[in-house]
Scaffold this motif. Structure first.
Motif, PDB file in Angstrom:
ATOM      1  N   GLY A  10     -45.597  77.164  -3.804  1.00 49.58           N
ATOM      2  CA  GLY A  10     -45.013  78.483  -3.868  1.00 49.58           C
ATOM      3  C   GLY A  10     -44.483  78.955  -5.466  1.00 49.58           C
ATOM      4  N   LEU A  11     -45.570  78.345  -6.376  1.00 50.03           N
ATOM      5  CA  LEU A  11     -45.373  78.764  -7.466  1.00 50.03           C
ATOM      6  C   LEU A  11     -46.346  79.921  -8.166  1.00 50.03           C
ATOM      7  CD1 LEU A  11     -44.494  75.486  -9.213  1.00 50.03           C
ATOM      8  CD2 LEU A  11     -42.916  77.173  -8.453  1.00 50.03           C
ATOM      9  N   PHE A  12     -47.260  80.206  -7.457  1.00 50.72           N
ATOM     10  CA  PHE A  12     -48.369  81.182  -7.676  1.00 50.72           C
ATOM     11  C   PHE A  12     -47.663  82.591  -7.589  1.00 50.72           C
ATOM     12  CE2 PHE A  12     -52.445  83.529  -6.928  1.00 50.72           C
ATOM     13  CZ  PHE A  12     -53.119  83.200  -8.135  1.00 50.72           C
ATOM     14  N   ALA A  13     -48.113  83.383  -8.505  1.00 49.81           N
ATOM     15  CA  ALA A  13     -47.456  84.883  -8.823  1.00 49.81           C
ATOM     16  C   ALA A  13     -47.632  85.781  -7.564  1.00 49.81           C
ATOM     17  CB  ALA A  13     -47.871  85.292 -10.137  1.00 49.81           C
ATOM     18  N   LYS A  14     -48.665  85.516  -6.747  1.00 54.44           N
ATOM     19  CA  LYS A  14     -48.806  86.245  -5.583  1.00 54.44           C
ATOM     20  C   LYS A  14     -48.729  85.283  -4.299  1.00 54.44           C
ATOM     21  CE  LYS A  14     -51.911  89.423  -3.138  1.00 54.44           C
ATOM     22  NZ  LYS A  14     -50.913  90.341  -2.714  1.00 54.44           N
ATOM     23  N   SER A  15     -47.749  85.403  -3.442  1.00 53.45           N
ATOM     24  CA  SER A  15     -47.703  84.667  -2.240  1.00 53.45           C
ATOM     25  C   SER A  15     -48.712  85.052  -1.191  1.00 53.45           C
ATOM     26  CB  SER A  15     -46.056  84.797  -1.457  1.00 53.45           C
ATOM     27  OG  SER A  15     -45.183  84.576  -2.617  1.00 53.45           O
ATOM     28  N   PRO A  16     -49.147  83.886  -0.474  1.00 54.61           N
ATOM     29  CA  PRO A  16     -50.243  84.325   0.496  1.00 54.61           C
ATOM     30  C   PRO A  16     -49.380  84.792   1.795  1.00 54.61           C
ATOM     31  CG  PRO A  16     -49.726  81.872   0.251  1.00 54.61           C
ATOM     32  CD  PRO A  16     -48.699  82.565  -0.852  1.00 54.61           C
ATOM     33  N   THR A  17     -50.249  85.859   2.671  1.00 51.29           N
ATOM     34  CA  THR A  17     -49.557  86.342   3.792  1.00 51.29           C
ATOM     35  C   THR A  17     -49.220  84.998   4.908  1.00 51.29           C
ATOM     36  OG1 THR A  17     -50.837  88.167   3.322  1.00 51.29           O
ATOM     37  CG2 THR A  17     -49.974  88.132   5.446  1.00 51.29           C
ATOM     38  N   MET A  18     -50.280  84.236   4.719  1.00 54.80           N
ATOM     39  CA  MET A  18     -50.057  82.819   5.504  1.00 54.80           C
ATOM     40  C   MET A  18     -50.849  81.853   4.992  1.00 54.80           C
ATOM     41  SD  MET A  18     -51.039  84.542   9.470  1.00 54.80           S
ATOM     42  CE  MET A  18     -52.324  85.499   9.124  1.00 54.80           C
ATOM     43  N   HIS A  19     -50.401  80.589   5.363  1.00 54.16           N
ATOM     44  CA  HIS A  19     -51.193  79.410   4.744  1.00 54.16           C
ATOM     45  C   HIS A  19     -50.855  78.287   5.687  1.00 54.16           C
ATOM     46  CE1 HIS A  19     -46.783  79.045   3.600  1.00 54.16           C
ATOM     47  NE2 HIS A  19     -47.194  77.844   3.515  1.00 54.16           N
ATOM     48  N   ASN A  20     -51.736  77.283   5.607  1.00 54.60           N
ATOM     49  CA  ASN A  20     -51.805  76.251   6.470  1.00 54.60           C
ATOM     50  C   ASN A  20     -52.651  75.026   5.736  1.00 54.60           C
ATOM     51  OD1 ASN A  20     -54.527  76.494   7.287  1.00 54.60           O
ATOM     52  ND2 ASN A  20     -53.904  77.536   9.110  1.00 54.60           N
ATOM     53  N   GLU A  21     -52.817  73.982   6.502  1.00 55.81           N
ATOM     54  CA  GLU A  21     -53.545  72.903   5.808  1.00 55.81           C
ATOM     55  C   GLU A  21     -55.150  73.266   5.349  1.00 55.81           C
ATOM     56  OE1 GLU A  21     -53.863  71.589  10.349  1.00 55.81           O
ATOM     57  OE2 GLU A  21     -52.231  72.820   8.888  1.00 55.81           O
ATOM     58  N   TYR A  22     -55.623  74.300   6.107  1.00 50.55           N
ATOM     59  CA  TYR A  22     -56.846  74.861   5.744  1.00 50.55           C
ATOM     60  C   TYR A  22     -57.175  75.598   4.567  1.00 50.55           C
ATOM     61  CZ  TYR A  22     -57.430  72.434  10.147  1.00 50.55           C
ATOM     62  OH  TYR A  22     -57.281  71.360  11.266  1.00 50.55           O
ATOM     63  N   GLY A  23     -56.033  76.281   4.363  1.00 46.82           N
ATOM     64  CA  GLY A  23     -56.128  77.407   3.221  1.00 46.82           C
ATOM     65  C   GLY A  23     -55.228  78.454   3.258  1.00 46.82           C
ATOM     66  N   TRP A  24     -55.386  79.492   2.719  1.00 47.94           N
ATOM     67  CA  TRP A  24     -54.420  80.647   2.624  1.00 47.94           C
ATOM     68  C   TRP A  24     -55.321  81.941   2.701  1.00 47.94           C
ATOM     69  CZ3 TRP A  24     -56.448  77.885  -1.467  1.00 47.94           C
ATOM     70  CH2 TRP A  24     -55.731  76.750  -1.861  1.00 47.94           C
ATOM     71  N   LEU A  25     -54.369  83.147   3.409  1.00 52.66           N
ATOM     72  CA  LEU A  25     -54.620  84.307   3.766  1.00 52.66           C
ATOM     73  C   LEU A  25     -53.921  85.359   2.701  1.00 52.66           C
ATOM     74  CD1 LEU A  25     -56.382  86.231   5.646  1.00 52.66           C
ATOM     75  CD2 LEU A  25     -54.217  86.563   7.009  1.00 52.66           C
ATOM     76  N   PHE A  26     -54.392  86.276   1.900  1.00 57.27           N
ATOM     77  CA  PHE A  26     -53.917  86.812   0.990  1.00 57.27           C
ATOM     78  C   PHE A  26     -54.260  88.131   1.258  1.00 57.27           C
ATOM     79  CE2 PHE A  26     -53.859  83.209  -1.649  1.00 57.27           C
ATOM     80  CZ  PHE A  26     -52.743  83.250  -2.252  1.00 57.27           C
ATOM     81  N   SER A  27     -53.252  89.255   1.137  1.00 59.99           N
ATOM     82  CA  SER A  27     -53.419  90.581   1.224  1.00 59.99           C
ATOM     83  C   SER A  27     -54.353  91.126   0.009  1.00 59.99           C
ATOM     84  CB  SER A  27     -52.397  91.402   1.527  1.00 59.99           C
ATOM     85  OG  SER A  27     -51.399  91.355   0.340  1.00 59.99           O
ATOM     86  N   VAL A  28     -55.156  92.063   0.197  1.00 59.57           N
ATOM     87  CA  VAL A  28     -55.808  92.681  -1.052  1.00 59.57           C
ATOM     88  C   VAL A  28     -55.108  93.842  -1.427  1.00 59.57           C
ATOM     89  CG1 VAL A  28     -58.045  93.773  -1.757  1.00 59.57           C
ATOM     90  CG2 VAL A  28     -57.931  91.604  -0.273  1.00 59.57           C
ATOM     91  N   PRO A  29     -54.606  94.090  -2.530  1.00 59.93           N
ATOM     92  CA  PRO A  29     -54.126  95.145  -3.245  1.00 59.93           C
ATOM     93  C   PRO A  29     -55.131  96.587  -3.403  1.00 59.93           C
ATOM     94  CG  PRO A  29     -54.569  93.805  -5.128  1.00 59.93           C
ATOM     95  CD  PRO A  29     -55.021  93.233  -3.960  1.00 59.93           C
ATOM     96  N   GLU A  30     -54.479  97.588  -3.469  1.00 56.33           N
ATOM     97  CA  GLU A  30     -55.287  98.818  -3.637  1.00 56.33           C
ATOM     98  C   GLU A  30     -56.252  98.778  -5.006  1.00 56.33           C
ATOM     99  OE1 GLU A  30     -55.127 102.029  -1.828  1.00 56.33           O
ATOM    100  OE2 GLU A  30     -54.120 100.851  -0.405  1.00 56.33           O
ATOM    101  N   THR A  31     -55.808  98.236  -5.818  1.00 58.80           N
ATOM    102  CA  THR A  31     -56.635  97.786  -7.224  1.00 58.80           C
ATOM    103  C   THR A  31     -56.227  96.493  -7.907  1.00 58.80           C
ATOM    104  OG1 THR A  31     -54.930  99.032  -8.922  1.00 58.80           O
ATOM    105  CG2 THR A  31     -56.602 100.420  -7.555  1.00 58.80           C
ATOM    106  N   LEU A  32     -56.969  96.221  -8.699  1.00 53.19           N
ATOM    107  CA  LEU A  32     -56.796  94.849  -9.516  1.00 53.19           C
ATOM    108  C   LEU A  32     -55.354  94.919 -10.126  1.00 53.19           C
ATOM    109  CD1 LEU A  32     -60.159  93.285 -10.877  1.00 53.19           C
ATOM    110  CD2 LEU A  32     -58.598  92.492  -9.084  1.00 53.19           C
ATOM    111  N   ALA A  33     -55.267  96.130 -10.747  1.00 51.28           N
ATOM    112  CA  ALA A  33     -53.975  96.497 -11.475  1.00 51.28           C
ATOM    113  C   ALA A  33     -52.584  96.070 -10.628  1.00 51.28           C
ATOM    114  CB  ALA A  33     -54.028  97.767 -12.342  1.00 51.28           C
ATOM    115  N   ASP A  34     -52.955  96.263  -9.138  1.00 46.57           N
ATOM    116  CA  ASP A  34     -51.716  96.261  -8.572  1.00 46.57           C
ATOM    117  C   ASP A  34     -51.456  94.482  -8.253  1.00 46.57           C
ATOM    118  OD1 ASP A  34     -51.418  99.124  -8.390  1.00 46.57           O
ATOM    119  OD2 ASP A  34     -52.634  99.242  -6.388  1.00 46.57           O
ATOM    120  N   LEU A  35     -52.174  93.726  -8.754  1.00 49.61           N
ATOM    121  CA  LEU A  35     -51.690  92.384  -8.593  1.00 49.61           C
ATOM    122  C   LEU A  35     -50.430  91.841  -9.601  1.00 49.61           C
ATOM    123  CD1 LEU A  35     -54.970  90.476  -9.084  1.00 49.61           C
ATOM    124  CD2 LEU A  35     -53.751  90.514  -6.806  1.00 49.61           C
TER     125      LEU A  35
END
Length: 92
Positions: free
Chosen positions: A26-51
């Motif tokens: 839980g220390l990464f600057a962007k939180s995953p939308t979902m996560h489990n023991e297999y990996g993580w799902l992240f939403s994609v922002p409109e642009t890289l600048a929006d990270l």
């Protein structure tokens, strides 16, 4: 169909171990939308600048850029997805 979303399927091996640990703890600057023991799902922002400002992992940004270019709404980092030759692979 408005209920259909595109996602970029990516191996967790394309992220450094330090980034994976930060996401899991839980220390990464962007939180995953979902996560489990297999990996993580992240939403994609409109642009890289929006990270969020604290996202300092270049490997993560490269994958997000690929997803943006492909018109995806999400990136799924999945440990069961085979790595691809055009992205760096991290051994952790």
């Amino acid at each position: 169909m408005r209920n259909v979303r595109r996602f970029y399927d990516c191996s967790t091996a394309h992220l450094p171990g330090q980034t994976a640990q930060a996401i899991d703890s839980g220390l990464f600057a962007k939180s995953p939308t979902m996560h489990n023991e297999y990996g993580w799902l992240f939403s994609v922002p409109e642009t890289l600048a929006d990270l969020p400002e604290g996202v300092d992992c270049d490997a993560f940004k490269v994958v997000i850029a690929l997803a943006l270019d492909a018109g995806c709404d999400y990136v799924l980092f999945d440990r069961d997805v085979p790595p691809v030759p055009y992205l760096e692979v991290f051994d952790w």
